[in-house]
Design an enzyme around this catalytic site. Sequence first.
Site, PDB file in Angstrom:
ATOM      1  N   ASP A  74       0.874  -1.176   0.000  1.00 44.97           N
ATOM      2  CA  ASP A  74       0.000   0.000   0.000  1.00 44.97           C
ATOM      3  C   ASP A  74       0.911   1.225   0.000  1.00 44.97           C
ATOM      4  OD1 ASP A  74      -1.718   2.066   0.458  1.00 44.97           O
ATOM      5  OD2 ASP A  74      -2.659   1.206   2.247  1.00 44.97           O
ATOM      6  N   THR A 145      -5.431  13.343 -15.613  1.00 44.22           N
ATOM      7  CA  THR A 145      -6.735  13.328 -16.278  1.00 44.22           C
ATOM      8  C   THR A 145      -6.992  14.618 -17.040  1.00 44.22           C
ATOM      9  OG1 THR A 145      -9.121  13.216 -15.879  1.00 44.22           O
ATOM     10  CG2 THR A 145      -7.816  14.162 -14.127  1.00 44.22           C
ATOM     11  N   SER A 187     -14.780  17.178  -9.490  1.00 42.28           N
ATOM     12  CA  SER A 187     -15.130  16.214  -8.426  1.00 42.28           C
ATOM     13  C   SER A 187     -13.937  16.143  -7.478  1.00 42.28           C
ATOM     14  CB  SER A 187     -15.382  14.817  -9.012  1.00 42.28           C
ATOM     15  OG  SER A 187     -14.160  14.235  -9.433  1.00 42.28           O
ATOM     16  N   TYR A 189     -12.288  13.539  -6.757  1.00 41.64           N
ATOM     17  CA  TYR A 189     -11.267  12.753  -7.467  1.00 41.64           C
ATOM     18  C   TYR A 189     -10.450  13.645  -8.411  1.00 41.64           C
ATOM     19  CZ  TYR A 189      -9.435  10.638 -11.644  1.00 41.64           C
ATOM     20  OH  TYR A 189      -8.625  10.361 -12.712  1.00 41.64           O
ATOM     21  N   HIS A 190     -11.157  14.400  -9.269  1.00 36.86           N
ATOM     22  CA  HIS A 190     -10.427  15.243 -10.232  1.00 36.86           C
ATOM     23  C   HIS A 190      -9.552  16.270  -9.486  1.00 36.86           C
ATOM     24  CE1 HIS A 190     -13.553  13.706 -13.120  1.00 36.86           C
ATOM     25  NE2 HIS A 190     -12.520  13.720 -13.940  1.00 36.86           N
ATOM     26  N   LYS A 193      -6.126  15.141  -8.698  1.00 39.70           N
ATOM     27  CA  LYS A 193      -5.198  15.180  -9.841  1.00 39.70           C
ATOM     28  C   LYS A 193      -4.662  16.602 -10.048  1.00 39.70           C
ATOM     29  CE  LYS A 193      -5.693  10.849 -11.121  1.00 39.70           C
ATOM     30  NZ  LYS A 193      -4.636   9.872 -11.305  1.00 39.70           N
ATOM     31  N   ARG A 249     -20.163   1.747 -20.427  1.00 40.05           N
ATOM     32  CA  ARG A 249     -21.490   1.512 -19.842  1.00 40.05           C
ATOM     33  C   ARG A 249     -22.551   1.413 -20.948  1.00 40.05           C
ATOM     34  NH1 ARG A 249     -23.387   2.698 -14.814  1.00 40.05           N
ATOM     35  NH2 ARG A 249     -24.840   4.359 -15.364  1.00 40.05           N
ATOM     36  N   VAL A 262     -28.329   8.328 -20.323  1.00 44.35           N
ATOM     37  CA  VAL A 262     -27.733   9.641 -20.648  1.00 44.35           C
ATOM     38  C   VAL A 262     -28.061  10.618 -19.523  1.00 44.35           C
ATOM     39  CG1 VAL A 262     -27.838  11.605 -22.228  1.00 44.35           C
ATOM     40  CG2 VAL A 262     -27.859   9.259 -23.126  1.00 44.35           C
TER      41      VAL A 262
HETATM   42  P1  NAD Z   1      -8.212   1.142 -11.335  1.00 44.79           P
HETATM   43  O1  NAD Z   1      -8.923   1.519 -10.079  1.00 44.79           O
HETATM   44  O2  NAD Z   1      -8.747   0.034 -12.159  1.00 44.79           O
HETATM   45  O3  NAD Z   1      -6.667   0.823 -10.989  1.00 44.79           O
HETATM   46  C1  NAD Z   1      -5.941   1.478  -9.982  1.00 44.79           C
HETATM   47  C2  NAD Z   1      -5.094   0.432  -9.269  1.00 44.79           C
HETATM   48  O4  NAD Z   1      -4.331   1.078  -8.258  1.00 44.79           O
HETATM   49  C3  NAD Z   1      -5.955  -0.629  -8.580  1.00 44.79           C
HETATM   50  O5  NAD Z   1      -5.530  -1.913  -8.937  1.00 44.79           O
HETATM   51  C4  NAD Z   1      -5.765  -0.354  -7.089  1.00 44.79           C
HETATM   52  O6  NAD Z   1      -5.846  -1.523  -6.310  1.00 44.79           O
HETATM   53  C5  NAD Z   1      -4.386   0.307  -7.058  1.00 44.79           C
HETATM   54  N1  NAD Z   1      -4.188   1.222  -5.923  1.00 44.79           N
HETATM   55  C6  NAD Z   1      -4.974   2.269  -5.551  1.00 44.79           C
HETATM   56  N2  NAD Z   1      -4.473   2.848  -4.448  1.00 44.79           N
HETATM   57  C7  NAD Z   1      -3.335   2.175  -4.131  1.00 44.79           C
HETATM   58  C8  NAD Z   1      -2.377   2.291  -3.090  1.00 44.79           C
HETATM   59  N3  NAD Z   1      -2.497   3.199  -2.103  1.00 44.79           N
HETATM   60  N4  NAD Z   1      -1.318   1.451  -3.073  1.00 44.79           N
HETATM   61  C9  NAD Z   1      -1.176   0.491  -4.041  1.00 44.79           C
HETATM   62  N5  NAD Z   1      -2.075   0.321  -5.030  1.00 44.79           N
HETATM   63  C10 NAD Z   1      -3.141   1.151  -5.082  1.00 44.79           C
HETATM   64  O7  NAD Z   1      -8.104   2.476 -12.193  1.00 44.79           O
HETATM   65  P2  NAD Z   1      -7.733   2.650 -13.749  1.00 44.79           P
HETATM   66  O8  NAD Z   1      -8.978   2.849 -14.505  1.00 44.79           O
HETATM   67  O9  NAD Z   1      -6.788   1.596 -14.157  1.00 44.79           O
HETATM   68  O10 NAD Z   1      -6.968   4.034 -13.695  1.00 44.79           O
HETATM   69  C11 NAD Z   1      -5.567   4.069 -13.464  1.00 44.79           C
HETATM   70  C12 NAD Z   1      -5.089   5.514 -13.408  1.00 44.79           C
HETATM   71  O11 NAD Z   1      -5.386   6.149 -14.652  1.00 44.79           O
HETATM   72  C13 NAD Z   1      -5.782   6.320 -12.321  1.00 44.79           C
HETATM   73  O12 NAD Z   1      -4.850   7.143 -11.647  1.00 44.79           O
HETATM   74  C14 NAD Z   1      -6.772   7.171 -13.070  1.00 44.79           C
HETATM   75  O13 NAD Z   1      -6.960   8.391 -12.441  1.00 44.79           O
HETATM   76  C15 NAD Z   1      -6.111   7.331 -14.429  1.00 44.79           C
HETATM   77  N6  NAD Z   1      -7.125   7.509 -15.502  1.00 44.79           N
HETATM   78  C16 NAD Z   1      -8.054   6.519 -15.749  1.00 44.79           C
HETATM   79  C17 NAD Z   1      -9.003   6.716 -16.742  1.00 44.79           C
HETATM   80  C18 NAD Z   1     -10.087   5.705 -17.039  1.00 44.79           C
HETATM   81  O14 NAD Z   1     -10.988   6.012 -17.845  1.00 44.79           O
HETATM   82  N7  NAD Z   1     -10.056   4.520 -16.448  1.00 44.79           N
HETATM   83  C19 NAD Z   1      -8.984   7.913 -17.493  1.00 44.79           C
HETATM   84  C20 NAD Z   1      -8.021   8.881 -17.208  1.00 44.79           C
HETATM   85  C21 NAD Z   1      -7.085   8.670 -16.207  1.00 44.79           C
HETATM   86  N1  USQ Z   2     -22.384  10.004 -18.129  1.00 46.34           N
HETATM   87  C1  USQ Z   2     -23.639   9.748 -18.647  1.00 46.34           C
HETATM   88  N2  USQ Z   2     -24.198   8.543 -18.394  1.00 46.34           N
HETATM   89  C2  USQ Z   2     -23.575   7.571 -17.680  1.00 46.34           C
HETATM   90  C3  USQ Z   2     -22.285   7.821 -17.171  1.00 46.34           C
HETATM   91  C4  USQ Z   2     -21.715   9.058 -17.413  1.00 46.34           C
HETATM   92  O1  USQ Z   2     -24.241  10.595 -19.313  1.00 46.34           O
HETATM   93  O2  USQ Z   2     -24.148   6.497 -17.509  1.00 46.34           O
HETATM   94  C5  USQ Z   2     -21.745  11.309 -18.382  1.00 46.34           C
HETATM   95  C6  USQ Z   2     -21.263  12.010 -17.114  1.00 46.34           C
HETATM   96  O3  USQ Z   2     -22.312  12.786 -16.514  1.00 46.34           O
HETATM   97  C7  USQ Z   2     -20.126  12.844 -17.657  1.00 46.34           C
HETATM   98  C8  USQ Z   2     -19.550  11.994 -18.782  1.00 46.34           C
HETATM   99  O4  USQ Z   2     -20.571  11.061 -19.126  1.00 46.34           O
HETATM  100  O5  USQ Z   2     -20.618  14.024 -18.232  1.00 46.34           O
HETATM  101  C9  USQ Z   2     -18.287  11.243 -18.413  1.00 46.34           C
HETATM  102  O6  USQ Z   2     -18.511  10.470 -17.248  1.00 46.34           O
HETATM  103  P1  USQ Z   2     -17.600   9.179 -16.952  1.00 46.34           P
HETATM  104  O7  USQ Z   2     -18.092   8.527 -15.716  1.00 46.34           O
HETATM  105  O8  USQ Z   2     -17.490   8.365 -18.182  1.00 46.34           O
HETATM  106  O9  USQ Z   2     -16.131   9.834 -16.733  1.00 46.34           O
HETATM  107  P2  USQ Z   2     -15.511  10.673 -15.534  1.00 46.34           P
HETATM  108  O10 USQ Z   2     -16.352  10.697 -14.329  1.00 46.34           O
HETATM  109  O11 USQ Z   2     -15.069  11.989 -16.083  1.00 46.34           O
HETATM  110  O12 USQ Z   2     -14.199   9.849 -15.156  1.00 46.34           O
HETATM  111  C10 USQ Z   2     -13.513   8.981 -16.063  1.00 46.34           C
HETATM  112  C11 USQ Z   2     -12.564   8.124 -15.222  1.00 46.34           C
HETATM  113  C12 USQ Z   2     -11.532   9.014 -14.544  1.00 46.34           C
HETATM  114  C13 USQ Z   2     -10.822   9.841 -15.601  1.00 46.34           C
HETATM  115  C14 USQ Z   2     -11.819  10.652 -16.445  1.00 46.34           C
HETATM  116  C15 USQ Z   2     -11.133  11.291 -17.633  1.00 46.34           C
HETATM  117  O13 USQ Z   2     -13.303   7.385 -14.248  1.00 46.34           O
HETATM  118  O14 USQ Z   2     -10.598   8.204 -13.853  1.00 46.34           O
HETATM  119  O15 USQ Z   2      -9.918  10.732 -14.996  1.00 46.34           O
HETATM  120  O16 USQ Z   2     -12.786   9.730 -17.005  1.00 46.34           O
HETATM  121  S1  USQ Z   2     -11.881  12.818 -18.073  1.00 46.34           S
HETATM  122  O17 USQ Z   2     -13.338  12.624 -18.175  1.00 46.34           O
HETATM  123  O18 USQ Z   2     -11.333  13.227 -19.347  1.00 46.34           O
HETATM  124  O19 USQ Z   2     -11.600  13.767 -17.012  1.00 46.34           O
END
Ligand code: NAD
Ligand code: USQ
Length: 385
Positions: A74, A145, A187, A189-190, A193, A249, A262
């Site tokens: 961790d 992100t 959010s 989360y964002h 970042k 989704r 949507v």
């Molecule tokens: P994910 O949750 O599937 O993977 C993250 C991994 O990190 C998990 O396996 C989790 O167990 C591990 N983790 C989290 N906290 C930890 C800690 N304290 N120590 C060790 N391990 C830890 O997420 P993902 O979709 O693979 O995203 C990976 C990265 O990419 C994230 O930082 C996310 O913000 C970024 N990102 C993802 C997306 C997307 O659409 N999935 C888009 C843009 C950016």
């Molecule tokens: N949305 C819908 N219907 C749904 C789900 C989402 O209309 O069923 C809409 C949301 O309201 C939003 C958009 O789709 O306007 C995107 O939502 P999302 O859940 O697909 O994406 P987001 O929450 O932005 O997060 C995801 C990842 C995150 C990453 C981010 C990249 O989970 O880790 O950082 O995408 S970005 O969007 O470019 O910031």
Amino acid sequence: MRTIVLGGDGFCGWPTALHLSVQGHDVLIIDNLSRRKIDIELGVESLTPIASIEERLMVWNHSSNHKINFQNIDIFSEYYSLLRVINDFQPDNIVHFAEQRAAPYSMKNSKTKRYTVDNNITSTHNLLTAIVESDLDIHLVHLGTMGVYGYSSVGMKIPEGYLNVKLDVPSKGLVDQKIIYPTNPGSTYHMTKSLDQIMFAFYAKNNGIRITDLHQGIVWGTQTPETRLDEKFINRFDYDGDYGTVLNRFIMQAAVNYPLTVHGTGGQTRAFIHITDTVKCISLACSNPPVNGKQVMIRNQVSETHRVRNLAELISNKTGVKIAYLENPRKEASENDLEVENNSFLSLGLEPTYLDEGIVEEVYEIAKKYSSRANLKYIPCVSKW
Ligand code: NAD
Ligand code: USQ
């Protein structure tokens, strides 16, 4: 190259670890498996049946010439274990995926907000101090992100991280400045970042750490050439209201004939990248570190932009599933344009995978194949802000 993949059991991290391994990197995965624990907490499971990390690696290490090792650490709470592994492994690169990444999960309640901030900020800071303390010349590649920019492009392309501005300074006139693009997270989360960006700027300036921050769009798809090699390598497919992202989704909802969810008018425009491009971008980023450690290299990791309602229409036209326009659970602009600069990866040779029928079809087939594993009650987005 020797590369540690932090978060290498996750949706992006697992296929990246395999891809880097095939590219010849000596890969070590570190993960605390917290993502799997959150599935248990939420009562959901990946649509695809993912094998344990031990099974994944047993089969990989048996069938491939490129071995991958794993350490369950961790990085939030086990600083000295992280430091020991870095000192022992002597990596050239550390790819950092290990953060809580779902905006809806981060906005559920005060507990998930605090967890997201504690985990993401402390983990990133632990990593930076461990790199400094190791005294090794490590290139840190972080997954950021597009959401740090906010999503309005005010009529110009969102640049790759920095904005050239002119300051009207009394007595000097117009002075040129290069600043980090004003951050505007939507959010908790964002927001983490956005805070990561400040820590990176400081440690690059103060300690000369070479850092690449990848501002990635929404990742869609599930399989890559490497995860297709064996059923045990199958990647996760999140569809629930917290972790499922919009395009995956919609494709899954079409596969189970659930009206496409949507939010609002669907006028939100977002950036997208297919998972096969994600892994290629990480490989390119590792091979092209910033030459000078004083400024963080920021690359937009994005292939294309789409409006949510257009995606819904595309999937609906293809499959016949209905569209449901729902009250938007999020605080976000109901309509926005989005233009994004992505020349950085294009100039390194990335040939983007654009959304097309064939690729949607492949993801749809996977969703159909495992549709009996879906629990439809977890589809609605119940986290509201
Ligand atoms: P994910 O949750 O599937 O993977 C993250 C991994 O990190 C998990 O396996 C989790 O167990 C591990 N983790 C989290 N906290 C930890 C800690 N304290 N120590 C060790 N391990 C830890 O997420 P993902 O979709 O693979 O995203 C990976 C990265 O990419 C994230 O930082 C996310 O913000 C970024 N990102 C993802 C997306 C997307 O659409 N999935 C888009 C843009 C950016
Ligand atoms: N949305 C819908 N219907 C749904 C789900 C989402 O209309 O069923 C809409 C949301 O309201 C939003 C958009 O789709 O306007 C995107 O939502 P999302 O859940 O697909 O994406 P987001 O929450 O932005 O997060 C995801 C990842 C995150 C990453 C981010 C990249 O989970 O880790 O950082 O995408 S970005 O969007 O470019 O910031």
